[in-house]
Design an enzyme around this catalytic site. Structure first.
Site, mmCIF file in Angstrom:
data_model
loop_
_atom_site.group_PDB
_atom_site.id
_atom_site.type_symbol
_atom_site.label_atom_id
_atom_site.label_comp_id
_atom_site.label_asym_id
_atom_site.label_seq_id
_atom_site.Cartn_x
_atom_site.Cartn_y
_atom_site.Cartn_z
ATOM 1 N N CYS A 113 0.800 -1.237 0.000
ATOM 2 C CA CYS A 113 0.000 0.000 0.000
ATOM 3 C C CYS A 113 0.830 1.284 0.000
ATOM 4 O O CYS A 113 0.467 2.243 -0.678
ATOM 5 C CB CYS A 113 -1.001 -0.008 1.143
ATOM 6 N N HIS A 255 -3.825 6.680 4.047
ATOM 7 C CA HIS A 255 -4.166 5.501 3.242
ATOM 8 C C HIS A 255 -5.629 5.155 3.483
ATOM 9 O O HIS A 255 -6.096 5.130 4.624
ATOM 10 C CB HIS A 255 -3.256 4.342 3.656
ATOM 11 N N ASN A 285 -10.325 -0.006 -0.553
ATOM 12 C CA ASN A 285 -8.864 0.041 -0.407
ATOM 13 C C ASN A 285 -8.223 -0.373 -1.734
ATOM 14 O O ASN A 285 -8.264 -1.547 -2.102
ATOM 15 C CB ASN A 285 -8.458 -0.917 0.728
HETATM 16 O O1 UT7 Z 1 -4.023 -1.777 3.235
HETATM 17 C C1 UT7 Z 1 -3.855 -2.503 4.400
HETATM 18 C C2 UT7 Z 1 -4.865 -3.590 4.356
HETATM 19 N N1 UT7 Z 1 -5.550 -3.969 5.498
HETATM 20 C C3 UT7 Z 1 -6.271 -3.214 6.333
HETATM 21 O O2 UT7 Z 1 -6.236 -2.044 6.363
HETATM 22 C C4 UT7 Z 1 -7.145 -3.941 7.259
HETATM 23 C C5 UT7 Z 1 -7.173 -3.373 8.636
HETATM 24 N N2 UT7 Z 1 -8.226 -3.989 9.396
HETATM 25 C C6 UT7 Z 1 -9.510 -3.636 9.269
HETATM 26 O O3 UT7 Z 1 -9.859 -2.759 8.500
HETATM 27 C C7 UT7 Z 1 -10.523 -4.342 10.162
HETATM 28 O O4 UT7 Z 1 -9.817 -5.135 11.089
HETATM 29 C C8 UT7 Z 1 -11.506 -5.225 9.349
HETATM 30 C C9 UT7 Z 1 -12.472 -4.350 8.578
HETATM 31 C C10 UT7 Z 1 -10.747 -6.147 8.400
HETATM 32 C C11 UT7 Z 1 -12.306 -6.095 10.296
HETATM 33 O O5 UT7 Z 1 -12.988 -5.281 11.244
HETATM 34 P P1 UT7 Z 1 -12.902 -5.607 12.795
HETATM 35 O O6 UT7 Z 1 -13.786 -4.664 13.478
HETATM 36 O O7 UT7 Z 1 -11.443 -5.626 13.175
HETATM 37 O O8 UT7 Z 1 -13.522 -7.047 12.883
HETATM 38 P P2 UT7 Z 1 -12.851 -8.420 13.345
HETATM 39 O O9 UT7 Z 1 -11.817 -8.869 12.390
HETATM 40 O O10 UT7 Z 1 -12.450 -8.301 14.796
HETATM 41 O O11 UT7 Z 1 -14.081 -9.398 13.243
HETATM 42 C C12 UT7 Z 1 -15.258 -9.210 14.015
HETATM 43 C C13 UT7 Z 1 -16.316 -10.181 13.543
HETATM 44 C C14 UT7 Z 1 -15.814 -11.609 13.399
HETATM 45 O O12 UT7 Z 1 -16.851 -12.478 13.808
HETATM 46 P P3 UT7 Z 1 -16.813 -13.158 15.260
HETATM 47 O O13 UT7 Z 1 -15.540 -13.962 15.320
HETATM 48 O O14 UT7 Z 1 -16.815 -12.007 16.241
HETATM 49 O O15 UT7 Z 1 -18.047 -13.962 15.281
HETATM 50 C C15 UT7 Z 1 -15.603 -11.754 11.906
HETATM 51 O O16 UT7 Z 1 -15.720 -13.101 11.480
HETATM 52 O O17 UT7 Z 1 -16.771 -9.783 12.234
HETATM 53 C C16 UT7 Z 1 -16.742 -10.915 11.370
HETATM 54 N N3 UT7 Z 1 -16.563 -10.481 10.002
HETATM 55 C C17 UT7 Z 1 -17.597 -10.160 9.207
HETATM 56 N N4 UT7 Z 1 -18.928 -10.170 9.429
HETATM 57 C C18 UT7 Z 1 -19.713 -9.772 8.417
HETATM 58 C C19 UT7 Z 1 -15.408 -10.304 9.326
HETATM 59 N N5 UT7 Z 1 -15.678 -9.887 8.083
HETATM 60 C C20 UT7 Z 1 -17.037 -9.793 7.985
HETATM 61 C C21 UT7 Z 1 -17.911 -9.392 6.966
HETATM 62 N N6 UT7 Z 1 -19.227 -9.391 7.217
HETATM 63 N N7 UT7 Z 1 -17.477 -9.009 5.740
#
Ligand code: UT7
Length: 328
Positions: A113, A255, A285
Site C-alpha cells: 500500500c 491511506h 482500499n
Molecule cells: O491496506 C492494508 C490492508 N488492510 C487493512 O487495512 C485492514 C485493517 N483492518 C480492518 O480494517 C478491520 O480489522 C476489518 C475491517 C478487516 C475487520 O474489522 P474488525 O472490526 O477488526 O472485525 P474483526 O476482524 O475483529 O471481526 C469481528 C467479527 C468476526 O466475527 P466473530 O468472530 O466475532 O463472530 C468476523 O468473522 O466480524 C466478522 N466479520 C464479518 N462479518 C460480516 C469479518 N468480516 C465480515 C464481513 N461481514 N465481511
C-alpha cells in the site's frame, strides 16, 4: 539545489462499480456490517482483460497533460505496485512502452500500500543527485485479481485503481515543493498480510491454486492496530525536520483502507476531520493507488490548491509504512 515539485497529477478509476449488495448475495455479510466497520459503500473493479498498465497509462497521460509535458520529456518512471501486468517484465516497462516514453528508465517498487510513497522517496533520491529531472511516479493496483471472493474477511475491502504524479524541478517562486519522504519496513510482521502463492515459496501449481494460496490472507484486527501506530509515526517523521507543524497542514491524505483507521489517526494526531481527504466510501482500499487517486481527485475538484501544505501517510503488507509532506 533546485526544489523538487509536483507538476501534474492524474488518475484512472475503473468504470465497473461493485456495491456492498453484491457481497450480501455471495458471502455471509451485510451492508450494515461493511459500512459500520469499514466506511466502504462501493468499490471499483477492472473488467476482464484490463491489465494494470491499461489503468496506469491513462492516469499517467492525465498527469503529463497537467504538467504540460510529453512522454518523451520523462527520464524516469517508477511504479509502486504489487500487481504488475505480468510476473516479468515490470509494470514500469509496460507503461513506458504504452506511453512511448523512450527516454525514461522504468522499474517497479513493490512495497504494497505505501508503494506510491516509496516511489516518491526513490524518485527524490534520483532527482537530488541531479541525474534525473522529470519523473513519473505511479501508484496502481488490481487487488481484485488477488481477492478471495469466498472470504468475507477480505473480499469486501478492496478495489482497483491507478494514480500518478509528474515530478519536476521548481522553476518559479510559486511552484510547490516535495519537502520530505519517510519510509519504513518491518519484515517481522510479514505474516499479518500476505499473498502466499505464485512466488518462489509456493510456485504456481494446481495444488497451490486449489488451496487458494494465490489470494490475500490477512489478520485484519492485528493489521488495524499496527496501521494506526505506523501511520502516525510515519506522518510525524515526515513533519519533523521540515520546520513545519501539523497545525500548518491544509490537507491530510491517509491511506484509504478503513474509515475507522483514518479517523483514529487524525484524532490521535489532532488533525481536524474536515482536513482529511476521503475516498474510501466509493473506492474501497486500492492499495498503492489510494493516495495518488485521492490527491488527483482533490486537486481537480479544487480542494487542494497550489500553495497548500499536504501530509500523506500509508501502511501495508511487509509490514511497510511511509509518510510524505509536500507543498502542492
Ligand atoms: O491496506 C492494508 C490492508 N488492510 C487493512 O487495512 C485492514 C485493517 N483492518 C480492518 O480494517 C478491520 O480489522 C476489518 C475491517 C478487516 C475487520 O474489522 P474488525 O472490526 O477488526 O472485525 P474483526 O476482524 O475483529 O471481526 C469481528 C467479527 C468476526 O466475527 P466473530 O468472530 O466475532 O463472530 C468476523 O468473522 O466480524 C466478522 N466479520 C464479518 N462479518 C460480516 C469479518 N468480516 C465480515 C464481513 N461481514 N465481511
Amino acid at each position: 539545489m533546485k526544489k523538487i515539485c509536483i507538476k501534474g497529477t492524474g488518475c484512472y478509476i475503473p468504470e465497473r462499480i461493485v456495491p456492498n449488495s453484491y457481497f450480501e448475495a455471495t458471502v455471509d455479510t451485510s451492508e450494515e456490517w461493511i459500512v459500520s466497520r469499514t466506511g466502504i459503500k462501493e468499490r471499483r473493479m477492472v473488467l476482464p482483460g484490463q491489465a494494470l498498465s491499461d489503468m496506469a497509462t491513462p492516469a499517467s497521460k492525465r498527469a503529463l497533460e497537467m504538467a504540460g509535458l510529453s512522454p518523451l520529456d520523462l527520464d524516469l518512471i517508477i511504479v509502486g505496485t504489487s500487481t504488475a501486468d505480468m510476473a516479468s517484465p515490470s509494470a514500469g516497462c509496460m507503461i513506458q512502452h504504452k506511453l512511448g516514453a523512450k527516454n525514461a528508465v522504468a522499474f517497479d517498487v513493490n512495497a504494497a500500500c505505501p508503494g506510491f510513497i516509496f516511489g516518491l522517496a526513490v524518485a527524490r533520491k534520483f532527482m537530488q543527485d541531479g541525474s534525473h529531472r522529470q519523473v513519473l511516479v505511479i501508484g496502481a493496483e488490481i487487488i481484485s485479481h488477488r481477492t478471495d471472493f469466498q472470504d468475507r474477511n477480505t473480499c469486501v475491502l478492496f478495489g482497483d485503481g491507478a494514480g500518478a504524479v509528474v515530478l519536476g524541478l521548481a522553476a518559479r517562486e510559486k511552484d510547490g515543493e516535495l519537502l520530505s519522504t519517510e519510509i519504513y519496513s518491518d519484515g517481522d510482521l510479514w505474516k499479518l498480510l500476505h499473498v502466499p502463492g505464485g512466488g518462489s515459496m509456493n510456485p504456481i501449481s494446481h495444488e497451490m491454486i486449489d488451496q487458494r494460496l494465490h489470494y490475500v490472507k490477512m489478520k485484519g484486527n492485528e493489521v488495524f492496530k499496527h496501521a494506526v501506530r505506523s501511520m502516525i509515526e510515519a506522518a510525524q517523521k515526515a513533519l519533523e525536520g521540515s520546520g513545519l507543524t501539523k497545525d500548518q497542514i491544509d490537507w491530510f491524505i491517509p491511506h484509504q483502507a478503513n474509515i475507522r483507521i483514518m479517523e483514529a489517526v487524525a484524532k490521535q494526531m489532532d488533525i481536524p476531520v474536515e482536513k482529511v481527504i476521503k475516498t474510501v466510501h466509493k473506492y474501497g482500499n486500492t492499495s498503492a493507488a489510494t493516495i495518488p487517486t485521492a490527491l488527483d481527485e482533490a486537486v481537480r475538484s479544487g480542494q487542494i490548491k497550489r500553495g497548500h501544505l499536504v501530509l500523506a501517510a500509508s501502511f501495508g503488507a511487509g509490514f511497510t509504512s511511509g509518510g510524505v509532506l509536500f507543498r502542492f
